[in-house]
Design a protein around this motif. Structure first.
Motif, short mmCIF file in Angstrom:
data_model
loop_
_atom_site.label_atom_id
_atom_site.label_comp_id
_atom_site.label_asym_id
_atom_site.label_seq_id
_atom_site.Cartn_x
_atom_site.Cartn_y
_atom_site.Cartn_z
N ILE A 42 -2.12 -0.70 -2.79
CA ILE A 42 -1.80 -1.83 -3.67
C ILE A 42 -2.01 -3.12 -2.90
O ILE A 42 -2.62 -4.05 -3.39
N CYS A 46 1.16 -3.87 4.09
CA CYS A 46 2.48 -3.95 3.47
C CYS A 46 3.52 -4.04 4.58
O CYS A 46 3.44 -3.33 5.57
N GLU A 58 5.48 2.94 -1.53
CA GLU A 58 5.49 1.68 -2.27
C GLU A 58 4.13 1.00 -2.31
O GLU A 58 3.91 0.11 -3.12
N ASN A 59 3.23 1.40 -1.45
CA ASN A 59 1.94 0.73 -1.34
C ASN A 59 0.77 1.58 -1.81
O ASN A 59 -0.37 1.14 -1.75
N GLU A 78 -2.98 -6.50 -8.13
CA GLU A 78 -1.85 -6.13 -7.28
C GLU A 78 -0.54 -6.12 -8.07
O GLU A 78 0.26 -5.20 -7.96
N ALA A 82 1.61 -2.77 -8.85
CA ALA A 82 2.99 -2.71 -8.35
C ALA A 82 3.95 -2.36 -9.50
O ALA A 82 4.89 -1.58 -9.31
#
Length: 135
Positions: A42, A46, A58-59, A78, A82
């Motif tokens: 993403i 990060c 999370e990424n 992005e 997310a």
């Protein structure tokens, strides 16, 4: 974009992440065969807990090749990705975190074992799934 066995994610981890999301593109929600799905970062980098890392749940997001191309052609991707990643069920987030925390290791069989004989014995007792699928 991490390819299998690159960017610190092993080919086994890539496969397991794709399976963890149910073999679907997390953007278009369509089901695909594993080779047609790709893992996308993403954010290129990060920050998590003050440590720079890319390979965190999370990424990462699983995309089909068409959505992956669209994401790279879109300036606001992005934020969209997310939001999609945030909508993941907790069980999927946990599974991906577990997958990413596992370390790959190389296994070397003892030199005095005849692997051909082990394979023959596995075939005879129906244990070939261990060789082909790992389970």
């Amino acid at each position: 974009m991490p390819e299998q066995g690159q960017a610190g994610i092993s080919a086994v981890q890539v496969k397991r992440i794709k399976l963890a999301v149910g073999c679907i593109c997390e953007r278009c929600r369509r089901m695909f065969r594993l080779p047609l799905l790709e893992i996308h970062y993403i954010r290129e980098h990060c920050r998590l807990g003050g440590r720079r890392t890319e390979n965190v749940e999370e990424n990462l997001i699983v995309l089909c090749s068409a959505c992956h191309q669209k994401v790279h052609a879109t300036s606001h991707a992005e934020r969209e990705l997310a939001a999609l990643r945030s909508a993941r069920p907790a069980s999927v987030r946990g599974a991906i975190r577990t997958i990413l925390s596992q370390q790959s290791r190389t296994i070397h069989p003892p030199a005095d074992i005849d692997l051909a004989e082990v394979f023959r014995e596995a075939l005879e007792v129906g244990g070939i799934d261990l060789f082909l699928n790992g389970a």
